[in-house]
Scaffold this motif. Structure first.
Motif, PDB file in Angstrom:
ATOM      1  N   PHE A  47       0.955  -1.159  -0.195  1.00 46.52           N
ATOM      2  CA  PHE A  47       0.199  -0.042   0.099  1.00 46.52           C
ATOM      3  C   PHE A  47       0.800   1.368  -0.053  1.00 46.52           C
ATOM      4  O   PHE A  47       0.571   2.314  -0.381  1.00 46.52           O
ATOM      5  CB  PHE A  47      -0.971  -0.019   1.200  1.00 46.52           C
ATOM      6  N   ALA A  48       1.825   1.212   0.612  1.00 41.57           N
ATOM      7  CA  ALA A  48       2.758   2.212   0.918  1.00 41.57           C
ATOM      8  C   ALA A  48       3.596   2.631  -0.585  1.00 41.57           C
ATOM      9  O   ALA A  48       3.417   3.843  -1.130  1.00 41.57           O
ATOM     10  CB  ALA A  48       4.088   2.107   1.602  1.00 41.57           C
ATOM     11  N   GLN A  49       3.797   1.623  -1.396  1.00 43.40           N
ATOM     12  CA  GLN A  49       4.354   1.517  -2.556  1.00 43.40           C
ATOM     13  C   GLN A  49       3.186   2.282  -3.688  1.00 43.40           C
ATOM     14  O   GLN A  49       3.792   2.787  -4.642  1.00 43.40           O
ATOM     15  CB  GLN A  49       4.752   0.252  -3.371  1.00 43.40           C
ATOM     16  N   GLN A  50       2.148   1.812  -3.393  1.00 41.92           N
ATOM     17  CA  GLN A  50       0.897   2.244  -4.324  1.00 41.92           C
ATOM     18  C   GLN A  50       0.668   3.733  -4.145  1.00 41.92           C
ATOM     19  O   GLN A  50      -0.331   4.457  -4.835  1.00 41.92           O
ATOM     20  CB  GLN A  50      -0.263   1.309  -4.317  1.00 41.92           C
ATOM     21  N   GLY A  51       1.165   4.541  -2.955  1.00 41.85           N
ATOM     22  CA  GLY A  51       0.694   5.653  -2.644  1.00 41.85           C
ATOM     23  C   GLY A  51      -0.525   5.739  -1.669  1.00 41.85           C
ATOM     24  O   GLY A  51      -1.163   6.937  -2.039  1.00 41.85           O
ATOM     25  N   PHE A  52      -1.011   4.763  -1.127  1.00 43.96           N
ATOM     26  CA  PHE A  52      -2.326   4.771  -0.648  1.00 43.96           C
ATOM     27  C   PHE A  52      -2.306   5.367   0.767  1.00 43.96           C
ATOM     28  O   PHE A  52      -3.288   5.440   1.739  1.00 43.96           O
ATOM     29  CB  PHE A  52      -2.611   3.366  -0.454  1.00 43.96           C
ATOM     30  N   ASP A  53      -1.351   6.021   1.357  1.00 43.14           N
ATOM     31  CA  ASP A  53      -0.998   6.513   2.653  1.00 43.14           C
ATOM     32  C   ASP A  53      -1.669   7.780   2.773  1.00 43.14           C
ATOM     33  O   ASP A  53      -1.784   8.623   1.626  1.00 43.14           O
ATOM     34  CB  ASP A  53       0.640   6.624   2.949  1.00 43.14           C
ATOM     35  N   TYR A  54      -2.392   8.193   3.766  1.00 48.31           N
ATOM     36  CA  TYR A  54      -2.891   9.539   4.085  1.00 48.31           C
ATOM     37  C   TYR A  54      -3.074   9.751   5.446  1.00 48.31           C
ATOM     38  O   TYR A  54      -4.065   9.437   6.203  1.00 48.31           O
ATOM     39  CB  TYR A  54      -4.445   9.305   3.432  1.00 48.31           C
ATOM     40  N   GLY A  55      -1.951  10.097   5.897  1.00 47.66           N
ATOM     41  CA  GLY A  55      -1.666  10.517   7.337  1.00 47.66           C
ATOM     42  C   GLY A  55      -1.947   9.262   8.036  1.00 47.66           C
ATOM     43  O   GLY A  55      -1.274   8.155   7.770  1.00 47.66           O
ATOM     44  N   PHE A  56      -2.669   9.164   9.085  1.00 48.03           N
ATOM     45  CA  PHE A  56      -2.860   7.955   9.813  1.00 48.03           C
ATOM     46  C   PHE A  56      -4.062   7.270   9.349  1.00 48.03           C
ATOM     47  O   PHE A  56      -4.507   5.976   9.813  1.00 48.03           O
ATOM     48  CB  PHE A  56      -3.223   8.368  11.348  1.00 48.03           C
ATOM     49  N   ALA A  57      -4.836   7.415   8.249  1.00 51.71           N
ATOM     50  CA  ALA A  57      -5.910   6.868   7.758  1.00 51.71           C
ATOM     51  C   ALA A  57      -5.406   5.595   6.791  1.00 51.71           C
ATOM     52  O   ALA A  57      -4.429   5.442   6.374  1.00 51.71           O
ATOM     53  CB  ALA A  57      -6.911   7.723   6.723  1.00 51.71           C
ATOM     54  N   GLY A  58      -6.185   4.484   7.158  1.00 52.20           N
ATOM     55  CA  GLY A  58      -6.176   3.227   6.411  1.00 52.20           C
ATOM     56  C   GLY A  58      -5.842   2.200   7.412  1.00 52.20           C
ATOM     57  O   GLY A  58      -5.142   2.434   8.164  1.00 52.20           O
TER      58      GLY A  58
END
Length: 270
Positions: A47-58
């Motif tokens: 998910f990090a590689q895909q750029g799915f991070d958004y602060g603490f969400a997820g």
């Protein structure tokens, strides 16, 4: 003449002796638990590689093999790229951390615990605040079978309107979302984003989340072109879904992702 091999998918080779991913066979719950936790970490890194991070969400979850009322998940306020074996947490359906040093994401607990509790067959679930999935969710529409990839979700996802746009921090809101997950692997939560669930494992849930985000992006691109797409006919969409949309295929798709991460990110399992 090819040697006879028992197969569950047309993608499995008919010939004996070829290298191909095989489902693991566990000798103990401890061995299975370690396996699941490693794949959960890898899913977070993917998910990090895909750029799915958004602060603490997820949040990503997988049931414990020996204690199905408990589930492993990523820790609160730790970037997907920094999730590792040592900081995973084990949580119960009431949101209490029973193993680990980090807090649990409240919204993650409300949504995932509700789904896991309502559907004992669901063993894993994924959610993240992604760019295209969130944009597509604002439309309140299902995916169209615009491609073979999108056909994998044909009649196998739902649009959830309940609690649309409302942060899921109340348990009753999680139950409303959970009710929609009967018999499907994915949901588009209006004004919120994407969710995937698997009756197989974290690998399948994670890959189908990545795939769903891509499909949302592709449909938005087609809409932006102003052109009307030619859809895959229903019978062909169902045929494709049966062959390329199963939990097994999701698991299979995740195998090269996992092997690449193991080779390039050796800190995952510290």
């Amino acid at each position: 003449m090819l040697d006879s091999v028992k197969r569950t998918s047309v993608y499995q080779p008919e010939q004996l002796g070829l290298r191909f991913p095989e489902m693991p066979d566990f000798k103990s719950p401890e061995e299975q638990r370690l396996h699941l936790k490693k794949r959960l970490v890898a899913a977070c890194r993917a998910f990090a590689q895909q750029g799915f991070d958004y602060g603490f969400a997820g949040h990503l979850t997988v049931r414990d093999p020996e204690r199905p009322h408990l589930y492993w998940t990523n820790p609160m306020c730790v970037h997907f790229a920094q999730v590792r074996l040592s900081n995973l947490i084990l949580v119960d359906h009431e949101g209490r951390v029973v193993e680990g040093d980090y807090a649990v994401n409240r919204a993650g607990f409300v949504l995932h615990a509700a789904v896991h509790e309502a559907h004992p067959d669901i063993v894993s679930m994924c959610h993240a605040h992604t760019e295209y999935g969130t944009a597509f969710a604002a439309l309140g529409q299902p995916l169209l079978p615009i491609s073979q990839d999108a056909a994998a979700f044909y009649e196998d996802h739902v649009v959830i309107g309940d609690e649309a746009g409302k942060v899921a921090v109340e348990v009753k809101g999680g139950h409303r979302v959970a009710n929609a997950f009967a018999g499907v692997k994915a949901a588009i939560h209006q004004n919120h984003g994407l969710l995937t669930a698997s009756r197989h494992g974290i690998e399948s849930a994670a890959f189908w989340f990545i795939a769903l985000e891509r499909c949302c992006k592709q449909q938005l691109l087609i809409a932006a072109s102003g052109q009307t797409p030619r859809l895959v006919p229903p019978d062909k969409a169902r045929y494709s879904r049966e062959h390329v949309g199963s939990d097994y295929i999701g698991w299979l798709h995740f195998q090269p992702i996992y092997e690449h991460l193991v080779a390039t990110q050796p800190d995952m399992f510290t």
